[in-house]
Motif scaffolding. Structure first.
Motif, mmCIF file in Angstrom:
data_model
loop_
_atom_site.group_PDB
_atom_site.id
_atom_site.type_symbol
_atom_site.label_atom_id
_atom_site.label_comp_id
_atom_site.label_asym_id
_atom_site.label_seq_id
_atom_site.Cartn_x
_atom_site.Cartn_y
_atom_site.Cartn_z
ATOM 1 N N GLU A 140 53.055 15.219 75.088
ATOM 2 C CA GLU A 140 53.815 16.206 73.986
ATOM 3 C C GLU A 140 52.970 17.416 73.887
ATOM 4 O O GLU A 140 51.491 17.424 73.542
ATOM 5 C CB GLU A 140 54.152 15.678 72.787
ATOM 6 C CG GLU A 140 54.861 16.693 71.781
ATOM 7 C CD GLU A 140 55.248 15.906 70.332
ATOM 8 O OE1 GLU A 140 55.799 16.471 69.705
ATOM 9 O OE2 GLU A 140 54.815 14.649 70.014
ATOM 10 N N ILE A 141 53.663 18.558 74.112
ATOM 11 C CA ILE A 141 52.737 19.893 74.046
ATOM 12 C C ILE A 141 52.903 20.051 72.329
ATOM 13 O O ILE A 141 54.082 20.388 71.797
ATOM 14 C CB ILE A 141 53.244 20.856 74.870
ATOM 15 C CG1 ILE A 141 53.331 20.645 76.088
ATOM 16 C CG2 ILE A 141 52.778 22.204 74.548
ATOM 17 C CD1 ILE A 141 54.032 21.531 77.126
ATOM 18 N N THR A 142 51.839 20.128 71.629
ATOM 19 C CA THR A 142 51.636 20.181 70.351
ATOM 20 C C THR A 142 51.287 21.744 70.013
ATOM 21 O O THR A 142 51.367 22.141 68.804
ATOM 22 C CB THR A 142 50.816 19.233 69.636
ATOM 23 O OG1 THR A 142 49.526 19.105 70.334
ATOM 24 C CG2 THR A 142 51.324 17.870 69.658
ATOM 25 N N ASN A 143 50.420 22.332 70.823
ATOM 26 C CA ASN A 143 49.906 23.570 70.373
ATOM 27 C C ASN A 143 50.668 24.959 70.907
ATOM 28 O O ASN A 143 50.381 26.001 70.642
ATOM 29 C CB ASN A 143 48.407 23.809 71.016
ATOM 30 C CG ASN A 143 48.628 23.741 72.628
ATOM 31 O OD1 ASN A 143 49.690 23.575 73.501
ATOM 32 N ND2 ASN A 143 47.342 23.495 73.248
ATOM 33 N N GLY A 144 51.960 24.601 71.459
ATOM 34 C CA GLY A 144 52.820 25.643 71.743
ATOM 35 C C GLY A 144 52.576 26.493 73.107
ATOM 36 O O GLY A 144 53.129 27.350 73.437
ATOM 37 N N ARG A 145 51.572 26.028 73.946
ATOM 38 C CA ARG A 145 50.848 26.476 74.931
ATOM 39 C C ARG A 145 51.285 25.641 76.108
ATOM 40 O O ARG A 145 50.814 24.536 76.209
ATOM 41 C CB ARG A 145 49.547 26.821 74.921
ATOM 42 C CG ARG A 145 49.105 27.428 76.305
ATOM 43 C CD ARG A 145 47.589 27.960 76.045
ATOM 44 N NE ARG A 145 47.022 28.627 77.249
ATOM 45 C CZ ARG A 145 46.553 28.030 78.275
ATOM 46 N NH1 ARG A 145 46.485 26.609 78.414
ATOM 47 N NH2 ARG A 145 46.300 28.532 79.449
#
Length: 216
Positions: free
Chosen positions: A160-165
């Motif tokens: 999962e991409i959690t940092n938005g990048r």
């Protein structure tokens, strides 16, 4: 007459109660392949602007295709063909539309707008295109979240991409660096590098969608 009397492969997968009217549902099940007629009649843009935008879209696709096959796009024949394309688009946009078709277009446009407004308010549902097809899938958002979490825990195949990048740019940079290295080492020719280099307009991360596969 029931709207479900004709069952085709393009019918949407609906796993949630949409509460659409019969007219809305009849339009909705036509799917992504259906285009309402005379859309320019409902645009506030000047005709010249619409012609230019349409021309840019089509010509860009054609030019990219020609470049992929090493066909010149700036010689006399190509310039003439693109000029004729623009003239043809202008003629089509200026061509009068029959009254009967105009009435039908207005009716269908109104129905489509009502569907869009209705679905925009339904934050509890998810609308996607099914895998390898142009068929709508409509399901509950909470089911998608549950399926995604279960699949990720089971397979450990996704992160999962959690940092938005998005890491896509880093992956692209790594691939391009590797290809340049292989060219310098003469393991690849520049032509081979260009052929296998990622196309920027086609890049996307592998992702889990949890959608049905109607083609199987």
């Amino acid at each position: 007459m029931s709207i479900y009397t004709k069952i085709t492969a393009s019918l949407p997968f609906i796993e949630v109660d949409l509460n659409l009217t019969s007219k809305q549902m009849s339009m909705f099940i036509k799917g992504l392949k259906y285009v309402i007629p005379c859309q320019r009649r409902f645009s506030r843009k000047p005709i010249e602007q619409m012609v230019n935008e349409q021309y840019q879209n089509i010509s860009t696709i054609v030019k990219n295709c020609l470049k992929d096959h090493y066909i010149p796009t700036t010689d006399i024949r190509a310039k003439q063909a693109f000029q004729e394309l623009k003239c043809l688009l202008s003629e089509l946009y200026l061509k009068p539309i029959p009254r009967k078709l105009t009435i039908r277009a207005k009716r269908e446009y109104k129905i489509v707008r009502s569907i869009q407004q209705f679905l925009h308010c339904r934050t509890d549902i998810v609308i996607r295109r099914t895998d390898k097809s142009k068929v709508f899938y409509i399901g509950k958002a909470i089911d998608f979240e549950r399926k995604a979490e279960e699949y990720m825990l089971k397979t450990e195949a996704y992160q999962e991409i959690t940092n938005g990048r998005s890491p896509l740019s880093d992956i692209l940079c790594a691939v391009q660096t590797l290809l340049e290295y292989l060219v310098r080492k003469q393991a690849l020719t520049p032509k081979q590098r260009n052929q296998i280099s990622p196309k920027l307009n086609q890049l996307e991360l592998g992702h889990y969608h949890g959608l049905p596969k109607p083609h199987k």
